[in-house]
Write an enzyme that holds these catalytic residues in place. Structure first.
Site, PDB file in Angstrom:
ATOM      1  N   GLY A   1      33.068 -65.464  10.189  1.00  0.00           N
ATOM      2  CA  GLY A   1      33.954 -64.841   9.224  1.00  0.00           C
ATOM      3  C   GLY A   1      35.390 -64.743   9.681  1.00  0.00           C
ATOM      4  O   GLY A   1      36.249 -64.240   8.958  1.00  0.00           O
TER       5      GLY A   1
ATOM      6  N   GLU B   1      38.502 -68.826   7.221  1.00  0.00           N
ATOM      7  CA  GLU B   1      38.138 -68.962   5.819  1.00  0.00           C
ATOM      8  C   GLU B   1      37.518 -70.334   5.558  1.00  0.00           C
ATOM      9  O   GLU B   1      37.598 -71.242   6.392  1.00  0.00           O
ATOM     10  CB  GLU B   1      39.366 -68.754   4.946  1.00  0.00           C
ATOM     11  CG  GLU B   1      39.979 -67.368   5.088  1.00  0.00           C
ATOM     12  CD  GLU B   1      41.190 -67.182   4.201  1.00  0.00           C
ATOM     13  OE1 GLU B   1      41.455 -68.080   3.373  1.00  0.00           O
ATOM     14  OE2 GLU B   1      41.864 -66.153   4.340  1.00  0.00           O
TER      15      GLU B   1
ATOM     16  N   LYS C   1      54.475 -64.893   9.192  1.00  0.00           N
ATOM     17  CA  LYS C   1      54.638 -63.687  10.006  1.00  0.00           C
ATOM     18  C   LYS C   1      55.879 -63.783  10.878  1.00  0.00           C
ATOM     19  O   LYS C   1      56.605 -62.792  11.054  1.00  0.00           O
ATOM     20  CB  LYS C   1      53.389 -63.478  10.862  1.00  0.00           C
ATOM     21  CG  LYS C   1      52.149 -63.104  10.061  1.00  0.00           C
ATOM     22  CD  LYS C   1      50.920 -62.988  10.957  1.00  0.00           C
ATOM     23  CE  LYS C   1      49.700 -62.587  10.150  1.00  0.00           C
ATOM     24  NZ  LYS C   1      48.474 -62.528  10.983  1.00  0.00           N
TER      25      LYS C   1
ATOM     26  N   LYS D   1      51.965 -61.151   3.179  1.00  0.00           N
ATOM     27  CA  LYS D   1      53.157 -61.601   3.909  1.00  0.00           C
ATOM     28  C   LYS D   1      53.995 -62.589   3.110  1.00  0.00           C
ATOM     29  O   LYS D   1      55.204 -62.690   3.302  1.00  0.00           O
ATOM     30  CB  LYS D   1      52.744 -62.215   5.251  1.00  0.00           C
ATOM     31  CG  LYS D   1      51.792 -63.413   5.127  1.00  0.00           C
ATOM     32  CD  LYS D   1      51.161 -63.782   6.442  1.00  0.00           C
ATOM     33  CE  LYS D   1      50.082 -62.829   6.826  1.00  0.00           C
ATOM     34  NZ  LYS D   1      48.883 -62.859   5.975  1.00  0.00           N
TER      35      LYS D   1
ATOM     36  N   ASP E   1      50.247 -69.361   8.205  1.00  0.00           N
ATOM     37  CA  ASP E   1      50.146 -67.908   8.352  1.00  0.00           C
ATOM     38  C   ASP E   1      51.080 -67.422   9.452  1.00  0.00           C
ATOM     39  O   ASP E   1      51.820 -66.442   9.275  1.00  0.00           O
ATOM     40  CB  ASP E   1      48.701 -67.519   8.670  1.00  0.00           C
ATOM     41  CG  ASP E   1      48.542 -66.033   8.942  1.00  0.00           C
ATOM     42  OD1 ASP E   1      48.499 -65.257   7.968  1.00  0.00           O
ATOM     43  OD2 ASP E   1      48.463 -65.646  10.127  1.00  0.00           O
TER      44      ASP E   1
ATOM     45  N   GLU F   1      53.756 -53.169   6.723  1.00  0.00           N
ATOM     46  CA  GLU F   1      53.180 -53.227   8.068  1.00  0.00           C
ATOM     47  C   GLU F   1      51.942 -54.113   8.116  1.00  0.00           C
ATOM     48  O   GLU F   1      51.751 -54.905   9.040  1.00  0.00           O
ATOM     49  CB  GLU F   1      52.825 -51.816   8.537  1.00  0.00           C
ATOM     50  CG  GLU F   1      52.584 -51.705  10.027  1.00  0.00           C
ATOM     51  CD  GLU F   1      53.871 -51.869  10.824  1.00  0.00           C
ATOM     52  OE1 GLU F   1      53.997 -52.929  11.486  1.00  0.00           O
ATOM     53  OE2 GLU F   1      54.736 -50.987  10.782  1.00  0.00           O
TER      54      GLU F   1
END
Length: 293
Positions: free
Chosen positions: A151, A154, A169, A70, A165, A94
């Protein structure tokens, strides 16, 4: 796509005697033996590099690009579009948005006529999981540690927990859906992360019949020459009758308001780990089905 072997002297395609000095030289070479670049290298959310350089080189050589990153799109979409237009290449991304929740088809086929006026979404499953755990009474540190063990988060979670993040987006979504007069970058986003969430807030919200979620929002403002686009990311307390409130810990959702089609919401429920790979496949299929202009 042909695999490339790394050697100390440079890069060489198996079965070929030709050696390129580095990956960028290979990608930029019009006669290098590849057709499509699938770009999934590690990249910085602060500038989208080195992925952006790889994408520039491939587009400049006339190759189509599919990326799950991204950062390059959020920071450099205007430049990448110009390069692609000049070479006739195509760029699909995408997988950079919400795994395989389809964002491109919203503009291409679901709402092909009229403006999209606004969007709201939950686009980061990591913070969603942390907030869900906090709503059950666990501390922020416990919720984060649990997400890291599973998981979902991170080792360095700041890209998610500080809202970077989600801001990337949100930028890409705003440029894709809202048609801003000038393409936005993450610098335009009003961003707040989980640092704005008091320890007790998620659990207290449950008692009020609500849920705390990290929400991205974008909206068109003004008309004509005064039209603009505003984008923000931050934690919100959503009443349970808000359609985004039920989105679970590993799920994502996007809601849009359109000029003629009203309100529409798409959701990815319990996203499996392979959903990003599936989104890459979606873009490859789209390239195959759509002839070059």
């Amino acid at each position: 796509m042909t695999a490339v072997a790394t050697r100390r002297a440079g890069l060489q395609v198996p079965g070929s005697t030709r050696i390129w000095p580095d990956l960028v030289s290979f990608l930029a070479d019009p006669v290098a033996p590849y057709d499509v670049l699938v770009e999934v290298t590690t990249q910085s959310p602060r500038d989208g590099e080195p992925a952006a350089t790889h994408i520039r080189a491939a587009l400049g050589s006339g190759r189509d690009v599919v990326t799950a990153n991204k950062g390059p799109i959020a920071w450099h979409e205007s430049e990448l579009r110009r390069i692609a237009a000049g070479s006739g290449a195509r760029l699909r991304y995408e997988a950079s948005l919400m795994d395989c929740l389809p964002a491109h088809p919203i503009r291409e086929s679901i709402v092909p006529v009229g403006r999209i006026l606004s969007f709201a979404g939950i686009v980061n499953a990591t913070t969603n999981g942390i907030l869900s755990a906090m709503a059950e009474g666990r501390s922020a540190a416990e919720a984060l540690a649990e997400a890291q063990r599973s998981g979902q988060a991170e080792a360095d979670p700041r890209n998610d927990t500080e809202g970077h993040d989600a801001a990337l987006k949100a930028t890409v979504l705003a440029n894709l859906l809202l048609d801003p007069p000038e393409l936005l970058t993450p610098a335009s986003v009003d961003r707040r992360g989980l640092e704005a969430v008091p320890e007790s807030w998620p659990a207290e919200a449950v008692g009020r019949g609500a849920r705390v979620r990290l929400v991205v929002r974008g909206e068109s403002t003004g008309e004509g020459a005064a039209r603009g686009v505003r984008v923000r990311v931050g934690p919100e307390e959503l009443p349970l009758d808000d359609s985004l409130a039920p989105v679970g810990a590993t799920s994502m959702a996007l809601r849009i308001e359109s000029e003629y089609g009203g309100r529409l919401q798409l959701a990815l429920l319990g996203a499996p780990v392979q959903s990003t790979a599936y989104a890459i496949l979606m873009d490859l299929v789209a390239l195959e089905r759509t002839p070059r202009g």
